[in-house]
Design an enzyme around this catalytic site. Structure first.
Site, PDB file in Angstrom:
ATOM      1  N   THR A   1       0.839  -1.202   0.000  1.00 13.64           N
ATOM      2  CA  THR A   1       0.000   0.000   0.000  1.00 13.64           C
ATOM      3  C   THR A   1       0.871   1.247   0.000  1.00 13.64           C
ATOM      4  O   THR A   1       1.859   1.314   0.754  1.00 13.64           O
ATOM      5  CB  THR A   1      -0.994   0.087   1.185  1.00 13.64           C
ATOM      6  OG1 THR A   1      -1.563   1.405   1.213  1.00 13.64           O
ATOM      7  CG2 THR A   1      -0.384  -0.174   2.546  1.00 13.64           C
TER       8      THR A   1
ATOM      9  N   ASP B   1      -0.096   3.833   1.212  1.00 14.46           N
ATOM     10  CA  ASP B   1      -0.453   4.557   2.442  1.00 14.46           C
ATOM     11  C   ASP B   1       0.494   4.283   3.613  1.00 14.46           C
ATOM     12  O   ASP B   1       0.507   5.033   4.582  1.00 14.46           O
ATOM     13  CB  ASP B   1      -1.877   4.197   2.878  1.00 14.46           C
ATOM     14  CG  ASP B   1      -2.922   4.577   1.849  1.00 14.46           C
ATOM     15  OD1 ASP B   1      -2.562   5.288   0.885  1.00 14.46           O
ATOM     16  OD2 ASP B   1      -4.086   4.170   1.997  1.00 14.46           O
TER      17      ASP B   1
ATOM     18  N   MET C   1      -2.571  11.517  -1.193  1.00 15.47           N
ATOM     19  CA  MET C   1      -3.400  10.388  -0.723  1.00 15.47           C
ATOM     20  C   MET C   1      -2.925   9.869   0.632  1.00 15.47           C
ATOM     21  O   MET C   1      -1.886  10.281   1.133  1.00 15.47           O
ATOM     22  CB  MET C   1      -3.352   9.250  -1.744  1.00 15.47           C
ATOM     23  CG  MET C   1      -4.296   9.421  -2.915  1.00 15.47           C
ATOM     24  SD  MET C   1      -4.213   7.939  -3.954  1.00 15.47           S
ATOM     25  CE  MET C   1      -5.598   8.236  -5.046  1.00 15.47           C
TER      26      MET C   1
ATOM     27  N   ARG D   1      -5.551   8.504   2.988  1.00 10.88           N
ATOM     28  CA  ARG D   1      -6.752   8.336   3.814  1.00 10.88           C
ATOM     29  C   ARG D   1      -6.535   8.846   5.239  1.00 10.88           C
ATOM     30  O   ARG D   1      -6.394  10.025   5.428  1.00 10.88           O
ATOM     31  CB  ARG D   1      -7.159   6.862   3.806  1.00 10.88           C
ATOM     32  CG  ARG D   1      -8.633   6.670   4.011  1.00 10.88           C
ATOM     33  CD  ARG D   1      -9.023   5.233   3.846  1.00 10.88           C
ATOM     34  NE  ARG D   1      -9.174   4.848   2.457  1.00 10.88           N
ATOM     35  CZ  ARG D   1      -8.865   3.659   1.971  1.00 10.88           C
ATOM     36  NH1 ARG D   1      -8.340   2.737   2.744  1.00 10.88           N
ATOM     37  NH2 ARG D   1      -9.092   3.371   0.719  1.00 10.88           N
TER      38      ARG D   1
ATOM     39  N   GLU E   1      -5.435  14.146   1.854  1.00 11.85           N
ATOM     40  CA  GLU E   1      -6.829  14.061   1.398  1.00 11.85           C
ATOM     41  C   GLU E   1      -7.775  13.809   2.578  1.00 11.85           C
ATOM     42  O   GLU E   1      -8.964  14.085   2.493  1.00 11.85           O
ATOM     43  CB  GLU E   1      -6.972  12.899   0.407  1.00 11.85           C
ATOM     44  CG  GLU E   1      -6.627  11.533   1.025  1.00 11.85           C
ATOM     45  CD  GLU E   1      -6.853  10.330   0.117  1.00 11.85           C
ATOM     46  OE1 GLU E   1      -7.170  10.517  -1.065  1.00 11.85           O
ATOM     47  OE2 GLU E   1      -6.705   9.193   0.599  1.00 11.85           O
TER      48      GLU E   1
ATOM     49  N   LEU F   1      -1.633   9.498  -9.948  1.00 12.67           N
ATOM     50  CA  LEU F   1      -0.257   9.617 -10.463  1.00 12.67           C
ATOM     51  C   LEU F   1       0.743   9.124  -9.424  1.00 12.67           C
ATOM     52  O   LEU F   1       1.733   8.482  -9.747  1.00 12.67           O
ATOM     53  CB  LEU F   1       0.061  11.072 -10.813  1.00 12.67           C
ATOM     54  CG  LEU F   1      -0.797  11.718 -11.899  1.00 12.67           C
ATOM     55  CD1 LEU F   1      -0.496  13.195 -11.995  1.00 12.67           C
ATOM     56  CD2 LEU F   1      -0.551  11.034 -13.231  1.00 12.67           C
TER      57      LEU F   1
ATOM     58  N   ARG G   1       0.559   6.802  -7.284  1.00 13.84           N
ATOM     59  CA  ARG G   1       0.685   5.360  -7.074  1.00 13.84           C
ATOM     60  C   ARG G   1       0.985   4.596  -8.371  1.00 13.84           C
ATOM     61  O   ARG G   1       1.099   3.380  -8.354  1.00 13.84           O
ATOM     62  CB  ARG G   1      -0.551   4.803  -6.368  1.00 13.84           C
ATOM     63  CG  ARG G   1      -1.817   4.833  -7.176  1.00 13.84           C
ATOM     64  CD  ARG G   1      -3.008   4.321  -6.372  1.00 13.84           C
ATOM     65  NE  ARG G   1      -4.163   4.186  -7.220  1.00 13.84           N
ATOM     66  CZ  ARG G   1      -5.413   4.173  -6.805  1.00 13.84           C
ATOM     67  NH1 ARG G   1      -5.673   4.303  -5.517  1.00 13.84           N
ATOM     68  NH2 ARG G   1      -6.393   4.026  -7.640  1.00 13.84           N
TER      69      ARG G   1
HETATM   70  O1  F6P Z   1      -5.539   2.507  -0.438  1.00  8.69           O
HETATM   71  C1  F6P Z   1      -4.689   3.299  -1.177  1.00  8.69           C
HETATM   72  C2  F6P Z   1      -5.368   4.529  -1.703  1.00  8.69           C
HETATM   73  O2  F6P Z   1      -4.509   4.978  -2.682  1.00  8.69           O
HETATM   74  C3  F6P Z   1      -5.682   5.603  -0.650  1.00  8.69           C
HETATM   75  O3  F6P Z   1      -4.601   6.408  -0.363  1.00  8.69           O
HETATM   76  C4  F6P Z   1      -6.788   6.371  -1.321  1.00  8.69           C
HETATM   77  O4  F6P Z   1      -7.604   7.017  -0.390  1.00  8.69           O
HETATM   78  C5  F6P Z   1      -7.521   5.287  -2.023  1.00  8.69           C
HETATM   79  O5  F6P Z   1      -6.593   4.281  -2.322  1.00  8.69           O
HETATM   80  C6  F6P Z   1      -8.210   5.718  -3.270  1.00  8.69           C
HETATM   81  O6  F6P Z   1      -8.827   4.631  -3.815  1.00  8.69           O
HETATM   82  P1  F6P Z   1      -9.638   4.589  -5.165  1.00  8.69           P
HETATM   83  O7  F6P Z   1      -8.648   4.659  -6.271  1.00  8.69           O
HETATM   84  O8  F6P Z   1     -10.346   3.275  -5.122  1.00  8.69           O
HETATM   85  O9  F6P Z   1     -10.543   5.761  -5.152  1.00  8.69           O
END
Ligand code: F6P
Length: 414
Positions: free
Chosen positions: A144, A146, A192, A194, A249, A304, A306
């Protein structure tokens, strides 16, 4: 030659990263080296598996060159999902179906590459196997951007995302500086993560010899106070013309609302109850523009950050590969209901090794940034935080460039 064994299946789940396929490559290569007969890949994780969607990976990976290409390919090669298995006591039919397919394919080991929600799948399947006396082994591979998984020093995917974010922050700061002669401008960058601020804090790495780095950094672990924020930005604007602010975010106000909800965003909720978070920077830039009356701009790194495999960290690519291989080895040696972790062996020189933990201690938990790694005012990270991340962004893993662009390995469904 190793004796021929039964089969293994691997899946990818949750938000992708730029190195998730390096873990897949590690699983595939190690499974082959350890004499597993077939290596299946489930398409779109457990959700696709329930619809019997899978491929024999030997039809996709034909050479060492393909392995190298896979390691350089962002996003989930097999497709991903955000799918929550029901509680075991609520719906045994789903579990019966999964085990029927596993038996049909002669699966000995089930490997799942994912974050804390995906580890919930490993936890439930390994529990069910014990209850019903099934012999399959279930192993988790961490993944992840995150970096919010418990018990591992860090997660594969985080280092590369942090490297992209830090490099892009430097570039954004440069761009803004060029245009603020006798003119004020505020740039708000949204990152990002969460509920965890690891990635947002990584913007601090942009503070280098020739760059001041962002002026303010707001993590979701600290309640966001709009009044204090406005005051701080106004104060800073008296000293410099270009202000760059990094926000997560997931920053929330004292009443528990995400800042992005203030503009009416965050309607979509996934299977794990996570709201889709976006629009925090846009909201804040608009708000500051109205309150302060200067030019503002918002930048959302969004997907971008990730998928930028062209900025992958070599340390990250190699560790992602290592944990994939370690999961196969663990399953082959009889482990189940566990997740591979990365242990930091030393900082200087940086060295790491694979370890293993009970997945029950990891699934559905979130590892947050400790309060002591954020400054007193709650608007920047400390040197300790920076020291922790710095080794993880080191080295490059250059893409194979074809006609000026990175080449990827893509699934052949024929
Ligand atoms: O779980 C990783 C993540 O990149 C989080 O940082 C982000 O909130 C979420 O996925 C976004 O997910 P999705 O692409 O499904 O909207």
């Amino acid at each position: 030659m190793a004796a021929s064994k039964r089969n293994i299946i691997v899946g990818q789940s949750g938000g992708p990263t730029s190195v998730i396929n390096s873990s897949l490559a590690g699983v595939y290569k190690t499974a082959k080296e350890r004499g597993f007969h077939k290596v299946y890949g489930m398409l779109h994780g457990i959700q696709g598996f329930l619809d019997e969607q899978y491929v024999d990976l030997s039809t996709q990976i034909h050479s060492d060159m393909d392995i190298e290409l896979l390691k350089r390919t962002p996003s989930a090669f097999l497709g991903s999902c955000r799918f929550k298995l029901p509680e075991i006591h609520e719906d045994t039919d789903t579990y019966e179906k999964i085990f029927q397919i596993l038996d049909k394919l002669d699966i000995e080991a089930f490997i799942y590459i994912g974050g804390n929600d995906s580890m919930d799948t490993i936890k439930k399947l390994s529990d069910y196997a014990i209850i019903k006396g099934h012999s399959q082994k279930f192993l988790g591979v961490p993944k992840t951007i995150d970096n919010d998984l418990a018990l591992t020093d860090h997660t594969p995917g985080f280092g590369s995302a942090a490297k992209y974010i830090a490099a892009s922050t430097k570039e954004v700061i440069r761009d803004a500086l060029g245009l603020t002669y006798n003119k004020e401008m505020i740039t708000v960058i949204e990152v990002m993560g969460r509920n965890a601020g690891w990635l947002t804090g990584a913007t601090a790495l942009a503070r280098t010899e020739e760059c001041d780095g962002p002026d303010l950094i707001y993590l979701p672990e600290i309640l966001f106070d709009m009044e204090k924020f406005e005051k701080k930005v106004t104060e800073l604007l008296k000293k410099k013309h270009s202000i760059v602010i990094a926000v997560s975010e997931g920053i929330k106000t004292a009443d528990g609302k995400y800042v992005c909800e203030l503009s009416g965003g965050a309607d979509y909720v996934d299977a794990f109850g996570h709201k889709q978070l976006q629009g925090t920077a846009a909201y804040l830039a608009g708000h500051l523009g109205a309150v302060i009356g200067c030019k503002t701009r918002s930048i959302e790194f969004s997907t971008l950050q990730r998928s930028a495999s062209h900025m992958a960290s070599r340390v990250d690519v190699n560790e992602a590969f290592m944990v994939g291989g370690a999961a196969v080895k663990a399953a082959d040696e009889g482990d189940s209901g566990k997740m591979v972790v990365i242990d930091r062996v030393s900082d200087d020189p940086y060295m790491s090794a694979a370890g293993i933990y009970d997945v029950h201690r990891i699934a559905n938990n979130e590892k947050l940034v400790p309060r002591t790694w954020v400054n007193k005012e709650g608007n920047y990270v400390t040197q300790e935080f920076i020291n922790y991340i710095e080794p993880l962004i080191q080295g490059d893993y250059q893409p194979f460039m074809v006609n000026g662009l990175p080449q990827h390995l893509v699934l052949n469904k024929k």
